[in-house]
Design a protein around this motif. Sequence first.
Motif, mmCIF file in Angstrom:
data_model
loop_
_atom_site.group_PDB
_atom_site.id
_atom_site.type_symbol
_atom_site.label_atom_id
_atom_site.label_comp_id
_atom_site.label_asym_id
_atom_site.label_seq_id
_atom_site.Cartn_x
_atom_site.Cartn_y
_atom_site.Cartn_z
ATOM 1 N N SER A 147 -6.432 0.222 15.542
ATOM 2 C CA SER A 147 -5.351 0.613 14.635
ATOM 3 C C SER A 147 -4.190 1.257 15.383
ATOM 4 C CB SER A 147 -5.879 1.601 13.590
ATOM 5 O OG SER A 147 -6.238 2.815 14.219
ATOM 6 N N LEU A 150 -5.026 -2.306 8.314
ATOM 7 C CA LEU A 150 -6.095 -1.377 8.660
ATOM 8 C C LEU A 150 -7.429 -1.963 8.214
ATOM 9 C CD1 LEU A 150 -4.541 2.074 7.631
ATOM 10 C CD2 LEU A 150 -4.673 1.055 9.909
ATOM 11 N N PRO A 151 -8.478 -1.803 9.011
ATOM 12 C CA PRO A 151 -9.791 -2.355 8.629
ATOM 13 C C PRO A 151 -10.366 -1.637 7.430
ATOM 14 C CG PRO A 151 -9.990 -0.979 10.571
ATOM 15 C CD PRO A 151 -8.521 -1.117 10.319
ATOM 16 N N ARG A 152 -10.923 -2.412 6.512
ATOM 17 C CA ARG A 152 -11.583 -1.866 5.334
ATOM 18 C C ARG A 152 -12.838 -2.679 5.057
ATOM 19 N NH1 ARG A 152 -6.173 -1.192 4.097
ATOM 20 N NH2 ARG A 152 -5.594 0.888 3.342
ATOM 21 N N PRO A 153 -13.867 -2.053 4.515
ATOM 22 C CA PRO A 153 -15.081 -2.825 4.199
ATOM 23 C C PRO A 153 -14.799 -3.827 3.094
ATOM 24 C CG PRO A 153 -15.216 -0.586 3.316
ATOM 25 C CD PRO A 153 -14.002 -0.620 4.188
ATOM 26 N N SER A 164 -17.470 -1.771 14.062
ATOM 27 C CA SER A 164 -18.442 -1.963 12.980
ATOM 28 C C SER A 164 -19.352 -3.095 13.343
ATOM 29 C CB SER A 164 -17.730 -2.289 11.677
ATOM 30 O OG SER A 164 -17.029 -3.498 11.747
ATOM 31 N N GLU A 199 0.843 -1.188 0.000
ATOM 32 C CA GLU A 199 0.000 0.000 0.000
ATOM 33 C C GLU A 199 0.884 1.246 0.000
ATOM 34 O OE1 GLU A 199 -2.560 -0.281 3.383
ATOM 35 O OE2 GLU A 199 -3.146 -2.358 2.953
#
Length: 244
Positions: A237, A183-186, A244, A153
Amino acid sequence: MRKSLLTIGMGLAVSSATVLTGVAALPGVTALRGHVPAVVAQLQPNGRLPVATEMKLAIGLPLRNQAALTNLLQQLYDPASPNYRHYLTPEEFTAQFGPTEQDYQKVISFAQASGLRVTQTHGNRMLVDVSGNVADIEKAFHVTLHTFPHPAETRTFFAPDVEPTVAADLPILHISGLNNYVLPRPAGRITPLSGAKPGAGSGPAGSYMGADFRNAYAPGATQTGSGQMVGLLEFDSGLTRATS
């Protein structure tokens, strides 16, 4: 809902205790595994996390009576067991398997003595949320927080140079927030809903009300909870925290 949440919580707790096991580094000292991403071994640091940076951590404590907990989980789903579907309340679970009040206070006292601020405590005594600057965190857990170029990334991430260590008699299982490599991502993709458009709700001026959301996302669903399951997924994080 109580059954679903308790089942999820117990499953996560048992998994954490299995994967994140501390091993002795030196006499009287325990190293806590799982905080240094494996990719760090292949990277060169490009800097240090500034010592004044404020971080948020969640210090996890180990459960008690692991063997009894494993047996209970098997019995809960065994139709032949007298404990079949006899789920514990959160209070019962804490009393039987949660960290003791003495152990919980020991971790709180350690955090405060290390210059960290306790921002939240929890009734099940499994987590102590703290915040503090990098300098105090590095000193408390005997690490140095470096920054690295992310291999996949376009950003940098931070991580400790070694696994954190604590006194062997300190009941700490894991410290969430010491790296932000992931990192959290949908994971889902947004699909436009038929009939869902601005001003099409049943509320004043076309605003959307509770029934509108139910009709759009779950038409025909009952309001009894039958056949439905609710789960809570939380991410850390290090610098921020999301649910969520």
